[in-house]
Write an enzyme that holds these catalytic residues in place. Sequence first.
Site, PDB file in Angstrom:
ATOM      1  CD  GLU A  76      -2.475   4.406   8.546  1.00  0.00           C
ATOM      2  OE1 GLU A  76      -3.665   3.549   7.835  1.00  0.00           O
ATOM      3  OE2 GLU A  76      -2.572   5.494   8.876  1.00  0.00           O
ATOM      4  CG  ASP A  77       0.537   2.628   5.011  1.00  0.00           C
ATOM      5  OD1 ASP A  77      -0.455   1.808   5.524  1.00  0.00           O
ATOM      6  OD2 ASP A  77       0.390   3.959   4.599  1.00  0.00           O
ATOM      7  CG  ASP A 139      -2.323  12.529   5.364  1.00  0.00           C
ATOM      8  OD1 ASP A 139      -1.409  11.986   4.320  1.00  0.00           O
ATOM      9  OD2 ASP A 139      -2.836  11.571   5.862  1.00  0.00           O
TER      10      ASP A 139
END
Length: 729
Positions: A76-77, A139
Amino acid sequence: MISQQHLIDRIKAYDPDADEDLINRAYVFGLQSHGGQKRASGEDYFMHPIEVAMILAQWNVDSATIATALLHDVLEDTHITAKQLKALFGKEVSFLVEGVTKLSKMKEVSVRKAQAENFRKFVLAVSKDIRVLLVKLADRLHNMRTLGHIKSPESRQRIAQETMEIYVPLAERTGMHEVATELADLSFKYLESDTYEVLYARLQKLKENSIDLIKSIEDRLGSVLRENGLSVVISGRQKTVYSIWKKMEYKNLSFDQLTDLMAFRVIVHTVGECYQALGVIHSIFSVIPGKFKDYISTPKPNGYSSLHTTVIGPENHKIEIQIRTQQMDSLSELGFAAHWKYKQYLKTNTPGGDGERYYPWIKGILKILEATSDPEEFLSQTKLEMYTNEVFCFTPTGEVIALPHGATCIDFAYAVHTAMGDECVRTLVNGKKQPLWTKLENGDKVKIITRSGHIPPLYWEEFAKTAKARMHIRKYAHDNVLKRGEFLFEDKVAIHGFARKKSLDLLLKVYGFSKEKAFFEAIGMGKINPEEMIEKLSLHEKEGKPEVSEKNFENTQGTLISSKIVIKGEEKPYSSRQVFFQERRLIQGPCCRPEPFVPISGVLRTPHTIEIHKVTCTQLGHSSTSKKAAFPVEWDEILEPCERGSQVLVRITIKSSKESLGKLIASVADEKILLRHLKEVQRENGWVTYGLVLDVSSIQELEGLLHTIRKLKIAKEGEWRSYSGEVAL
């Protein structure tokens, strides 16, 4: 930053066969991939994946789940692709990471739509491997612990709301009670920050004073149980802010009324010892009836097992006690994740497997997924499926509002927004007009109608289920004492036809006030009864100083009511406005004085007067003037003040003469009300009915006009209602 070796040592403490090479490679790759990225707190971004891995290590998970935690944000990052990840770490880890990763490239999509799409993807992944849920919960737990570093209040609220609506029930359904409790408390801190701070401060003060008390109760319980041959471990704690708040809502109690703020856990070795300990405790301490629950013989759907009881314990304190084995305790805290050798439980889609047996709710969610292609509908329906102790209702725009069972439209309004709660005057439930105290059910669509400047009446507190609504009703009343007092004064004076200034001057002398402000504050605080105030004005009239001459409308046994009621079984609503020209009226019972929308019954006091009482009134139907028993009635609507420029239609029957018509028109002009239209509607037996369309600014202004017309003694009957231009005159 937590080192590789520290993480490895923590994992090997519970799993000596852990895949050290896999974890080391994931650690290094994650550190390199995130490079110089920073979090909102200013820390290196990779601190987050490490903290998530440490949380999972506390849950005794396997090596693949730890590796997933270390890598869960790389897709995602960072620039890393799913193909690269699969080549480096294999199919298992790659699948878990993809399951946790949000959908990317969702441009020009609303936040709600993106949330729904991501949740649907997540549920599909969880249905194939529940470890995806474990990583996601860890998370979210770390993100919530550090949520204060996010600068945007809107973002904090959105994340906290999502956590409360989705991740808290997911943790509960998975049996991870401690995780659910912490997530709920952290979410509540940002969703209701003012309330949280107040309750937290009170609990902290209580904690300071109860440390010795908790220790003494632990010692007393331990001593009693050990004397009876049981080897036990006992721990006491104070309940969390959110759990206290929920209890206040559910039981409709204030903080000061709560008595069981402490909970104690008794850990024994076997199931038999659980019942033995229960017997000892019940034989020594007084049991609170109805407070015993056996979740050992009948576990909860998520596998939770324990005995619950509440007793009057040492030092006469009401205490909650949970009795369980060590294995039950581990399951109650961490649920599924408590099994470090849990590969046998992993595959929820394995026919007949333990995952399927322990988590049938996943199948229920999958059925919802199969039944709808709309991700937003899926998200809404899944929330309904996951919550079992709450009612979910919808705003006109489809937003889901979660409320406790028994909540009313008042609670709904305050749940949407505090200002909406303060200003709500009417409500539509599933398109039908309902009283504000109507109890809501799952799936109800609720529309709240507000009025600017409305003051929430104190009796609303009787119908509010949620602590938020009750607290705001009380707070508004406290903070707006002056405004409320002035409102009550003007409302009562206008309804009874007294001139404001002369009435105020007289009452200031009667009650001994030199300033208006102090007088209004006294009314607002309840030191002066508005009904008593009107009685004094009426008495002043009788002593020879009348301001109005309305012998037919004097009311010594009750107060004229401005709202409408409907007699059940009849279509026609009865209103003091509609019938005052015929000496027919609605009055409040002097014993209980109900206000809209308190549940009511009616008594026909005279052929032309209906006396209204609260349904709980002890004098209902027993008045010496009552000729008939009470009959069922209900409020038809609350009559709202009009805004400046609003139009009303007044239909009024006056004597058939030019003089009477002239007086009618002159009265309108004298009150400085704009006459938009006038039309003759009906003429019969020396009387003529006119329809007038008027611009008015308030109920008081309209009441003043009708009062003036009554004084002229030219009218027989009249009524008014809002005018939209579509209603025939």
